[in-house]
Design an enzyme around this catalytic site. Structure first.
Site, PDB file in Angstrom:
ATOM      1  CG  ASP A  93      -5.810  -2.833  -3.980  1.00  0.00           C
ATOM      2  OD1 ASP A  93      -6.254  -2.623  -3.232  1.00  0.00           O
ATOM      3  OD2 ASP A  93      -4.534  -3.192  -4.303  1.00  0.00           O
ATOM      4  CG  HIS A 148      -5.102  -2.636  -0.224  1.00  0.00           C
ATOM      5  ND1 HIS A 148      -4.988  -2.603  -1.360  1.00  0.00           N
ATOM      6  CD2 HIS A 148      -5.028  -1.941   0.779  1.00  0.00           C
ATOM      7  CE1 HIS A 148      -3.786  -1.425  -0.950  1.00  0.00           C
ATOM      8  NE2 HIS A 148      -3.809  -1.036   0.326  1.00  0.00           N
ATOM      9  CB  SER A 206      -1.187  -0.077   0.981  1.00  0.00           C
ATOM     10  OG  SER A 206      -2.412   0.986   0.996  1.00  0.00           O
TER      11      SER A 206
END
Length: 714
Positions: free
Chosen positions: A650, A682, A569
């Site tokens: 995602d 994600h 991320s």
């Protein structure tokens, strides 16, 4: 907040039963003493959602085991007698979760499927057969009774204080007058051979799901004389264009009964056309019979208000509130609202931490909350009059808690052990562990010791990090290093167990682990957290450089010539960033779901409030802000071998970001691999996918460090 019930329902395929088939863990148990690895991780039993009975004698909680062959988690409800008479925890219902005690403490309610639809059930525990006794018969209780029979899944629920009603959340079409209408529309859509969908506003997709036109709405049902709920409960959020609870991670902490049961509080963000760039949640009140339109109690604050908790006397409503509109990582202040006058004040103005879900003592004098704090996640008590904050339970992470009869029940973990249950007094004293679910696994699976360290980072400000020693560490030897960069970016690598990015999985492979809680991390004051916004590649990079140097200076067992950096991320963004601007120390890189092109990210992502806050506006108004620290502009300087991981579902950081990075690596001739999961968002959550993820990442790290290879320059 507690795990989403949606995750539970995806794993359940049958009605609840009294005892389930044993989960096969033989491949873990037969290994004998060995370094901790991902197969230990995925097979661990996960304790969660602790709930004390009203008299404080019994603990109900959820336990997730892994059916590895079926590639899914299996949830069950357990009860433990805390009096010392009951021995080990007893599984009272299988394939179920979200257990809550009845008001009299003789029954448990829980969610489980019936014919594939999540329903509310009641399990009578037998105590009523002995007048005057609160002792339950955990071994010989009755069979569960289904109490709801609606055509749609119950997502979340909350019982009224007197036990006569229950709040229920369903995902419905808001123009449908009944649940049956919504079900008929869903069925018709499923049968339609045309697969196209027309959208007229955002969200089109969010986190890992495409928008389907349905909203979470709040209903109330009353139990009849036989304890059954009506087929059509009463809608309380009529006219509310929003989700109660919020998507994708909301739960029952977003709604509550008033103590007298005559009204209900809930929070919601009105969607309209602005939902993707708004964090303006508000707290509402509505009569329990749905006879009036919900009243907005916090309309004056355009930032986030939520998580209502009424005082026991009903005179005060406590809730959490942010002050900066459009900022999801602002500090949550604890607010008190006078129900009679509407006057509000902040309870804890001097506490520079951002608390989570609130609890309240029976006398209304003390609030409870967890919060990140200097690398730990303790439980705190807050005096409602003075705002004084006292740490109750310190080292490690308190993941959930429950209060009853002057007692605390906690789920707690740390970097060396997963969650178990603990009991303590209401003041946090006499802390005692009462479950030991993974003791046998941890007896065989050796983990590494850890140590926090501090150094002077950006602007000579103190920054914290930690080091984990490899399993079987020997003084005098040096070890390859996994340098982990956390996500968020307003997040933290803390003294906490995790089933994703767990440092012990690397320590078990013979790596030392170094991580730095750079400027922007949580738990060090709000100014520290705020400092990253608009400066993603600035202060944090300075901290990472200085933290890496400080770790090398302090810990002689770190081999600086055999180190790889990896992150997800925001950590993935930083991995792409350092690939161009700080690549000298690293033999390899691992990037999971990172931002490769900041400008494209804005137009591809879902939550626009995040992009606009972090970059000081939109890219069409402030293009320079998106280019200032944009990794794509430094591809010409990339040289280090990289593994890219990105998943198809995602929608926070869409897969096009990972594909773009892999294209750049391949075109530049840099050794690289792409690992993708079409069925993950994600996070990589499915057991077999988690094992493949770890095996691939570990092989990549070893290829470029243990095997003695170095980076290649194209």
């Amino acid at each position: 907040m507690k795990p989403l019930i949606a995750a539970l329902l995806l794993a359940l395929v049958a009605a609840p039963v009294m005892a389930g088939d044993a989960v096969d863990t033989t491949f873990v148990k037969t290994q004998g003493p060995h370094p901790f690895n991902v197969r230990d991780l995925v097979m661990m039993q996960r304790v969660s959602d602790p709930q004390l009975s009203p008299d404080g004698r019994y603990a109900a909680f959820g336990l997730r085991s892994t059916d590895y062959a079926a590639n899914k988690g299996v949830d069950a409800v357990y009860v433990l007698d805390l009096s010392g008479k009951g021995g080990q925890p007893v599984k009272v219902v299988d394939k179920a979760g979200s257990a809550r005690w009845s008001a009299d403490g003789y029954s448990l309610y829980f969610l489980a499927p019936a014919k594939g639809v999540a329903q509310l059930w009641r399990l009578d525990m037998g105590g009523k057969s002995r007048p005057g006794s609160t002792e339950l018969d955990l071994a010989k209780h009755a069979a569960p009774v289904q109490v709801s029979h609606t055509p749609l899944d119950i997502n979340d629920y909350k019982l009224s204080p007197d036990g006569k009603r229950v709040l229920l959340s369903y995902e419905v079409f808001t123009d449908c007058a009944t649940l049956i209408c919504s079900k008929q529309r869903i069925d018709a859509r499923d049968k339609d051979k045309a697969s196209g969908t027309i959208y007229t506003k955002l969200f089109v997709r969010h986190w890992g799901m495409w928008a389907n036109g349905q909203r979470n709405q709040l209903f109330v049902g009353s139990f009849d004389g036989k304890g059954q709920l009506p087929l059509e409960p009463t809608l309380l959020t009529r006219g509310i264009d929003g989700d109660v609870p919020s998507k994708p991670f909301g739960d029952e902490s977003e709604f509550a009964f008033a103590p007298d049961g005559r009204s209900v509080y809930f929070d919601v963000r009105i969607a309209g056309k602005t939902e993707p760039w708004s964090t303006n949640f508000d707290v509402y009140r509505v009569p329990v019979d749905g006879s009036a339109t919900p009243q907005n109690l916090t309309a004056d604050n355009k930032a986030w208000d939520g998580y209502p908790v009424p005082s026991p006397d009903g005179k005060t409503l406590y809730y959490l509130a942010m002050k900066t509109p459009g900022f999801e990582a602002d500090r949550f202040a604890i607010m008190a609202l006078d129900v009679a006058t509407g006057a509000k004040h902040e309870v804890d103005p001097k506490w520079d931490r951002s608390p989570g879900q609130l609890g309240i003592s029976a006398d209304g004098k003390t609030l409870y909350a967890t919060a990140d704090d200097n690398g730990q996640h303790p439980l705190f008590a807050i005096d409602t009059d003075s705002g004084k904050v006292t740490q109750m339970v310190g080292d490690g992470a308190v993941e959930g808690y429950s209060l009853a009869a002057g007692k605390l029940l906690l789920s707690r973990d740390d970097l060396k052990r997963p969650a178990d249950l603990y009991v303590a007094t209401a003041e946090g004293g006499d802390l005692k562990q009462v479950t030991h679910f993974n003791a046998e696994v941890l007896k065989n699976a050796k983990v590494g010791d850890f140590e926090f360290f501090t150094f002077k980072g950006w602007n000579n400000e103190i920054v914290q990090g930690y080091v984990v020693k490899p399993v079987d560490y020997q003084p005098g030897k040096t070890y390859p290093v996994a340098f982990i960069i956390h996500g968020g970016p307003q997040g933290v690598m803390s003294n906490e167990w995790s089933y994703r990015w767990n440092p012990q999985t690397y320590a078990g492979q013979g790596f030392a682990v170094v991580t730095v809680n750079f400027h922007g991390s949580t738990g060090y004051g709000q100014a520290f957290t705020d400092s990253i916004s608009g400066d993603w590649g600035g202060k944090p990079l300075k901290d990472l450089k200085l933290g890496w140097k400080a770790a090398l200076d302090k810990y002689s067992f770190l081999d600086s010539n055999r180190a790889c950096a990896l992150g997800a991320s925001y950590g993935g963004y930083m991995t792409y960033w350092i690939a161009g601007v700080w690549n000298t120390p690293w033999k390899c890189l691992v990037d999971h779901d990172g931002v490769f092109d900041a400008r494209a990210m804005y137009y591809d992502t879902d939550e626009l409030w995040f992009e606009e806050k972090e970059n000081g506006g939109t890219p069409f108004d402030h293009p320079q802000n998106y280019e200032k620290f944009n990794p794509v502009n430094y591809v010409k300087d990339w040289r280090v071998p990289m593994l890219v991981v990105h998943s198809g579902d995602d929608f926070r950081i869409p897969i096009t970001q990972g594909l773009g990075a892999f294209t750049a690596l391949q075109r530049r001739g840099i050794p690289s691999e792409l690992l993708t999961f079409p069925d993950e968002n994600h996070w990589v959550l499915k057991p077999h996918n988690s094992v493949l993820w770890h095996d691939t990442v570990n092989a990549w790290l070893k290829q470029w460090t243990v095997d003695g290879k170095g980076a290649s320059t194209p």
